[in-house]
Design a protein around this motif. Structure first.
Motif, PDB file in Angstrom:
ATOM      1  N   LEU A   1      15.034  -4.694 -53.200  1.00 20.11           N
ATOM      2  CA  LEU A   1      13.918  -4.781 -54.146  1.00 20.11           C
ATOM      3  C   LEU A   1      12.598  -4.405 -53.468  1.00 20.11           C
ATOM      4  CD1 LEU A   1      14.781  -8.053 -56.107  1.00 20.11           C
ATOM      5  CD2 LEU A   1      15.199  -5.678 -56.782  1.00 20.11           C
ATOM      6  N   LEU A   2      12.426  -4.806 -52.229  1.00 26.32           N
ATOM      7  CA  LEU A   2      11.213  -4.441 -51.491  1.00 26.32           C
ATOM      8  C   LEU A   2      11.127  -2.940 -51.282  1.00 26.32           C
ATOM      9  CD1 LEU A   2      11.141  -7.331 -48.868  1.00 26.32           C
ATOM     10  CD2 LEU A   2       9.303  -6.773 -50.468  1.00 26.32           C
ATOM     11  N   SER A   3      12.269  -2.298 -51.038  1.00 28.17           N
ATOM     12  CA  SER A   3      12.274  -0.850 -50.818  1.00 28.17           C
ATOM     13  C   SER A   3      11.914  -0.080 -52.085  1.00 28.17           C
ATOM     14  CB  SER A   3      13.648  -0.395 -50.303  1.00 28.17           C
ATOM     15  OG  SER A   3      14.632  -0.493 -51.328  1.00 28.17           O
ATOM     16  N   GLU A   4      12.077  -0.735 -53.243  1.00 25.31           N
ATOM     17  CA  GLU A   4      11.785  -0.079 -54.520  1.00 25.31           C
ATOM     18  C   GLU A   4      10.317  -0.201 -54.929  1.00 25.31           C
ATOM     19  OE1 GLU A   4      14.500  -1.911 -57.209  1.00 25.31           O
ATOM     20  OE2 GLU A   4      16.273  -0.901 -56.377  1.00 25.31           O
ATOM     21  N   VAL A   5       9.582  -1.058 -54.243  1.00 23.14           N
ATOM     22  CA  VAL A   5       8.151  -1.196 -54.559  1.00 23.14           C
ATOM     23  C   VAL A   5       7.421   0.023 -53.997  1.00 23.14           C
ATOM     24  CG1 VAL A   5       6.075  -2.584 -54.253  1.00 23.14           C
ATOM     25  CG2 VAL A   5       8.299  -3.704 -54.466  1.00 23.14           C
TER      26      VAL A   5
END
Length: 226
Positions: free
Chosen positions: A130-134
């Motif tokens: 999820l962090l990589s998608e921000v």
């Protein structure tokens, strides 16, 4: 081989042993500051090191500090190449400097271990995804060169992962409850993005020094309030 002035060694328990050798003007020989660092305190120390590195990438040179059960470590802009360690033992106080380079070198290996453990935790893989998608926060891309913004974002994702995994480990936390819910994925995504954007806002050049927090986000209690 030159003896290490500052060292930190991992324990099987997840904590570490910290040691700093120094010359005390009031005593003969070499003195030492040493202490055990509990697992959660070690994460705070990693966050502190990551924040210093991120601040350097963004030319933010504000003071920072972290407190670890009787040990206070300060990074002062007036001595940018060194840190001050202050250890309180009863009524006695030990104060000694350590070079920033030695500290960050030692902490790099510790950070790798802490991040590997975070990623392998129950929700670590999902939170990292999820962090990589921000996307790149506008406050970084609009105020910094591309390479500096990318370097800071990389470190902030590491910091955010450690904070979120710590938060998720507390079963009663808001994040832990949302991760258990089958229909709460959008809320988890929003919480992850909010944390990353909050961290990013601290590392922009236009951020006023007076607004800078001297304590790095240390635990789930602060992540919980985001």
């Amino acid at each position: 081989m030159k003896a290490k002035i500052f060292s930190i060694d991992m324990r099987d328990s997840g904590g570490a042993r910290l040691s700093l050798s120094y010359k005390d003007a009031e005593r003969n020989g070499i003195s030492r500051i040493s202490c055990e660092v509990a697992p959660q305190q070690l994460v705070r120390l990693v966050l502190f090191a990551e924040a210093i590195s991120a601040a350097h990438s963004g030319d933010r040179l504000d003071p920072m500090s972290v407190s670890l059960d009787g040990l206070n470590i300060r990074y002062d802009v007036t001595h940018m190449e060194s840190l001050t360690f202050e250890r309180q033992l009863g009524y006695s106080t030990q104060i000694a400097p350590a070079t920033l380079r030695d500290f960050l070198t030692e902490m790099a290996g510790i950070a790798d271990v802490c991040l590997a453990r975070a990623e392998s935790s129950k929700h670590g893989s999902l939170l990292k995804e999820l962090l990589s998608e921000v996307p790149m926060p506008h406050c970084l891309s609009s105020s910094l060169p591309e390479d500096a913004a990318e370097e800071i974002l990389y470190r902030l994702r590491e910091m955010a992962l450690l904070i979120l995994v710590d938060d998720a480990s507390h079963k009663t936390s808001s994040l832990a409850r949302k991760l258990r819910g089958k229909k709460s994925r959008p809320e988890v995504c929003a919480k992850v993005e909010d944390l990353l954007l909050t961290l990013a806002s601290e590392f922009t050049p236009e951020k006023k020094s007076s607004d800078w927090s001297t304590e790095i986000l240390p635990s789930a209690t602060q992540a919980e309030r985001l």
